[in-house]
Design a protein around this motif. Structure first.
Motif, PDB file in Angstrom:
ATOM      1  N   LEU A 109       0.820  -1.214   0.000  1.00 20.07           N
ATOM      2  CA  LEU A 109       0.000   0.000   0.000  1.00 20.07           C
ATOM      3  C   LEU A 109       0.851   1.259   0.000  1.00 20.07           C
ATOM      4  CD1 LEU A 109      -2.958  -0.938   2.372  1.00 20.07           C
ATOM      5  CD2 LEU A 109      -2.900  -0.937  -0.128  1.00 20.07           C
ATOM      6  N   ASN A 110       1.971   1.233   0.701  1.00 17.78           N
ATOM      7  CA  ASN A 110       2.872   2.388   0.694  1.00 17.78           C
ATOM      8  C   ASN A 110       3.490   2.578  -0.687  1.00 17.78           C
ATOM      9  OD1 ASN A 110       4.394   3.518   3.706  1.00 17.78           O
ATOM     10  ND2 ASN A 110       2.461   2.407   3.610  1.00 17.78           N
ATOM     11  N   ARG A 111       3.930   1.473  -1.295  1.00 19.53           N
ATOM     12  CA  ARG A 111       4.554   1.601  -2.617  1.00 19.53           C
ATOM     13  C   ARG A 111       3.522   2.053  -3.652  1.00 19.53           C
ATOM     14  NH1 ARG A 111       8.955  -2.498  -5.391  1.00 19.53           N
ATOM     15  NH2 ARG A 111       9.776  -2.401  -3.254  1.00 19.53           N
ATOM     16  N   MET A 112       2.317   1.500  -3.582  1.00 16.14           N
ATOM     17  CA  MET A 112       1.258   1.931  -4.497  1.00 16.14           C
ATOM     18  C   MET A 112       0.914   3.396  -4.261  1.00 16.14           C
ATOM     19  SD  MET A 112      -0.579   0.844  -7.048  1.00 16.14           S
ATOM     20  CE  MET A 112      -1.387  -0.755  -7.203  1.00 16.14           C
ATOM     21  N   SER A 113       0.995   3.847  -3.011  1.00 13.89           N
ATOM     22  CA  SER A 113       0.725   5.249  -2.691  1.00 13.89           C
ATOM     23  C   SER A 113       1.701   6.185  -3.397  1.00 13.89           C
ATOM     24  CB  SER A 113       0.808   5.475  -1.179  1.00 13.89           C
ATOM     25  OG  SER A 113      -0.216   4.788  -0.493  1.00 13.89           O
ATOM     26  N   LEU A 114       2.936   5.756  -3.547  1.00 18.76           N
ATOM     27  CA  LEU A 114       3.919   6.586  -4.248  1.00 18.76           C
ATOM     28  C   LEU A 114       3.440   6.883  -5.659  1.00 18.76           C
ATOM     29  CD1 LEU A 114       7.280   4.854  -3.168  1.00 18.76           C
ATOM     30  CD2 LEU A 114       5.998   6.653  -1.991  1.00 18.76           C
ATOM     31  N   TYR A 115       2.868   5.880  -6.315  1.00 14.34           N
ATOM     32  CA  TYR A 115       2.356   6.079  -7.666  1.00 14.34           C
ATOM     33  C   TYR A 115       1.132   6.991  -7.675  1.00 14.34           C
ATOM     34  CZ  TYR A 115       5.369   2.290  -9.375  1.00 14.34           C
ATOM     35  OH  TYR A 115       6.448   1.517  -9.723  1.00 14.34           O
ATOM     36  N   ARG A 116       0.231   6.765  -6.732  1.00 13.62           N
ATOM     37  CA  ARG A 116      -0.968   7.593  -6.694  1.00 13.62           C
ATOM     38  C   ARG A 116      -0.608   9.067  -6.501  1.00 13.62           C
ATOM     39  NH1 ARG A 116      -6.404   6.793  -2.870  1.00 13.62           N
ATOM     40  NH2 ARG A 116      -7.486   8.655  -3.635  1.00 13.62           N
ATOM     41  N   LEU A 117       0.348   9.330  -5.643  1.00 16.62           N
ATOM     42  CA  LEU A 117       0.765  10.706  -5.374  1.00 16.62           C
ATOM     43  C   LEU A 117       1.487  11.321  -6.567  1.00 16.62           C
ATOM     44  CD1 LEU A 117       1.930  10.185  -1.685  1.00 16.62           C
ATOM     45  CD2 LEU A 117      -0.086  11.470  -2.444  1.00 16.62           C
ATOM     46  N   MET A 118       2.322  10.534  -7.252  1.00 11.29           N
ATOM     47  CA  MET A 118       3.027  11.062  -8.428  1.00 11.29           C
ATOM     48  C   MET A 118       2.065  11.368  -9.559  1.00 11.29           C
ATOM     49  SD  MET A 118       6.784   9.249  -8.818  1.00 11.29           S
ATOM     50  CE  MET A 118       6.287   7.534  -8.570  1.00 11.29           C
ATOM     51  N   ILE A 119       1.078  10.492  -9.781  1.00 12.98           N
ATOM     52  CA  ILE A 119       0.105  10.722 -10.847  1.00 12.98           C
ATOM     53  C   ILE A 119      -0.704  11.988 -10.550  1.00 12.98           C
ATOM     54  CG2 ILE A 119      -2.019   9.842 -11.890  1.00 12.98           C
ATOM     55  CD1 ILE A 119      -0.756   7.025 -11.667  1.00 12.98           C
ATOM     56  N   ALA A 120      -1.168  12.128  -9.316  1.00 11.61           N
ATOM     57  CA  ALA A 120      -1.952  13.309  -8.944  1.00 11.61           C
ATOM     58  C   ALA A 120      -1.136  14.590  -9.090  1.00 11.61           C
ATOM     59  CB  ALA A 120      -2.452  13.168  -7.508  1.00 11.61           C
ATOM     60  N   ALA A 121       0.144  14.523  -8.738  1.00  6.02           N
ATOM     61  CA  ALA A 121       0.993  15.717  -8.781  1.00  6.02           C
ATOM     62  C   ALA A 121       1.367  16.119 -10.204  1.00  6.02           C
ATOM     63  CB  ALA A 121       2.257  15.479  -7.956  1.00  6.02           C
ATOM     64  N   THR A 122       1.462  15.144 -11.110  1.00  9.64           N
ATOM     65  CA  THR A 122       1.879  15.444 -12.486  1.00  9.64           C
ATOM     66  C   THR A 122       0.716  15.664 -13.434  1.00  9.64           C
ATOM     67  OG1 THR A 122       2.091  13.071 -12.974  1.00  9.64           O
ATOM     68  CG2 THR A 122       4.086  14.236 -12.262  1.00  9.64           C
ATOM     69  N   ASP A 123      -0.487  15.227 -13.071  1.00  7.30           N
ATOM     70  CA  ASP A 123      -1.650  15.377 -13.949  1.00  7.30           C
ATOM     71  C   ASP A 123      -1.863  16.806 -14.455  1.00  7.30           C
ATOM     72  OD1 ASP A 123      -2.609  12.849 -14.450  1.00  7.30           O
ATOM     73  OD2 ASP A 123      -4.087  12.847 -12.826  1.00  7.30           O
ATOM     74  N   PRO A 124      -1.694  17.835 -13.613  1.00  8.84           N
ATOM     75  CA  PRO A 124      -1.915  19.198 -14.104  1.00  8.84           C
ATOM     76  C   PRO A 124      -0.973  19.614 -15.240  1.00  8.84           C
ATOM     77  CG  PRO A 124      -1.953  19.155 -11.705  1.00  8.84           C
ATOM     78  CD  PRO A 124      -1.450  17.824 -12.148  1.00  8.84           C
ATOM     79  N   PHE A 125       0.103  18.864 -15.429  1.00  3.65           N
ATOM     80  CA  PHE A 125       1.095  19.208 -16.452  1.00  3.65           C
ATOM     81  C   PHE A 125       0.996  18.297 -17.682  1.00  3.65           C
ATOM     82  CE2 PHE A 125       2.660  20.260 -12.250  1.00  3.65           C
ATOM     83  CZ  PHE A 125       3.089  21.577 -12.392  1.00  3.65           C
TER      84      PHE A 125
END
Length: 357
Positions: free
Chosen positions: A57-73
């Motif tokens: 869950l922690n490793r999957m969270s890294l992906y969720r956070l990166m996707i959310a942070a980069t989506d605006p770009f």
């Protein structure tokens, strides 16, 4: 937020018992709803974010956070909300979990097994090790580039007695400078893309190029995991190597690994670890799609010269054609490898003759 509900535990156990890997739950990557949606939901000690990348869950969270942070770009990628090429990563991690590839292959612990912690990612798993280079390290770069907030410090947890994994931006930059520099370049380019005068198709192609350069840097550095292949059957090792090799072709085409396409590519992957005696396309307990995918990976690994692919994929137009052909090769059982080879060879010859290759 990161605690598993009883229902999720049952789900994780259930999917691990099936042949075909399950990668979606309610239309999202497996156990997505149990992951962190904010950086502050990750473990924090003394003001430092301390994810445990050896917990699924922690490793999957890294992906969720990166996707959310980069989506605006990611505006140039397309009109829908799931065009981000990073979607391929959490879907791939989900496949590794449900197919049993993140569990301890040595059998000396119950990490990742049904008899132990099903959310545990074993440091001895070759797949888990390779994925570390495509999860923890990109996250450290993203945080360094400000995508997780201003001056966010990150320290990856590491199990007691485990060595060889870098855990901070500084240590990864020292140990794997090429990987860090390539991910830094990608994240920096994302920010700069907003002011770029390039048309969207060229902007998209450029960003995908930088993304895959970073991905391949992670892949090359993951050679540090090679000793762990000794824990697996020759059939699994052959598949694993062809899986790595396929990334070369996908990268050369600047493939847009958005949500929809990644689901299509990952769903047919073998739903369990291959054993001695497994021979695709004739593995009895696997579906026709799984057999086709396992067999195609082997064929592309043995038949296609990556230099031929790279030579052909030297322009925006040829890469677009290359992406279409790769989709046909991997998803259409009737599309022969020989057809793919002949088209690529023809593209290369034509480009060389016109001086464009």
């Amino acid at each position: 937020m990161l605690r598993l509900t009883a229902l999720s535990i049952v789900l994780a156990l259930a999917v691990s018992l099936t042949s075909a890997a399950v990668i979606l739950e309610n239309g999202m990557p497996i156990l997505w709803a149990q992951t962190a949606s904010q950086v502050t939901e990750l473990p924090i000690q003394n003001g430092i974010v301390t994810p445990d990348p050896w917990h699924f869950l922690n490793r999957m969270s890294l992906y969720r956070l990166m996707i959310a942070a980069t989506d605006p770009f990611m505006g140039s990628m397309g009109p829908t909300a799931t065009e981000n090429p990073m979607w391929g990563l959490p879907l791939q991690l989900g496949w590794m979990l449900t197919s049993g590839r993140l569990a301890d292959p040595t059998g000396t612990t119950t990490c990742g097994h049904q008899t132990g912690d099903t959310m545990c990612i074993s440091p001895e798993s070759w797949w888990g090790c390779v994925n570390y280079f495509a999860s923890a390290i990109p996250f450290l770069s993203a945080a360094q580039q400000g995508f997780m907030g201003d001056q966010v410090q990150v320290l990856m947890q590491v199990p007691a007695g485990v060595e060889g994994y870098c855990t901070t931006y500084a240590s990864c930059a020292a140990q794997y400078p090429d990987v860090i520099s390539k991910w830094d370049a990608f994240f920096q380019a994302l920010k700069a893309a907003a002011d770029s005068p390039l048309p969207d198709n060229e902007k998209k192609d450029s960003l995908l190029g930088l993304y895959w350069v970073a991905q391949m840097a992670s892949t090359y550095a993951s050679a540090a995991c090679n000793a762990r292949q000794s824990y697996y059957s020759s059939a699994e090792v052959s598949f694993a190597n062809s899986w790595l090799n396929s990334a070369e072709y996908i990268a050369a085409a600047h493939f847009q690994s958005n949500f929809e396409k990644s689901v299509a590519f990952i769903t047919p992957l073998p739903g369990r670890i291959l054993q001695e005696g497994d021979s695709a396309p004739n593995i009895a307990d696997m579906t026709q799609e799984e057999n086709h995918t396992a067999n195609t990976h082997t064929l592309t690994h043995s038949c296609i010269n990556i230099n031929t692919i790279v030579s052909a994929m030297c322009s925006v137009t040829t890469r677009e054609k290359g992406r279409e052909m790769l989709e046909q090769l991997l998803l259409n059982p009737s599309y022969a490898t020989s057809s793919f080879l002949s088209i690529v060879t023809g593209m290369t010859t034509s480009l060389h003759n016109t001086g464009l290759g």
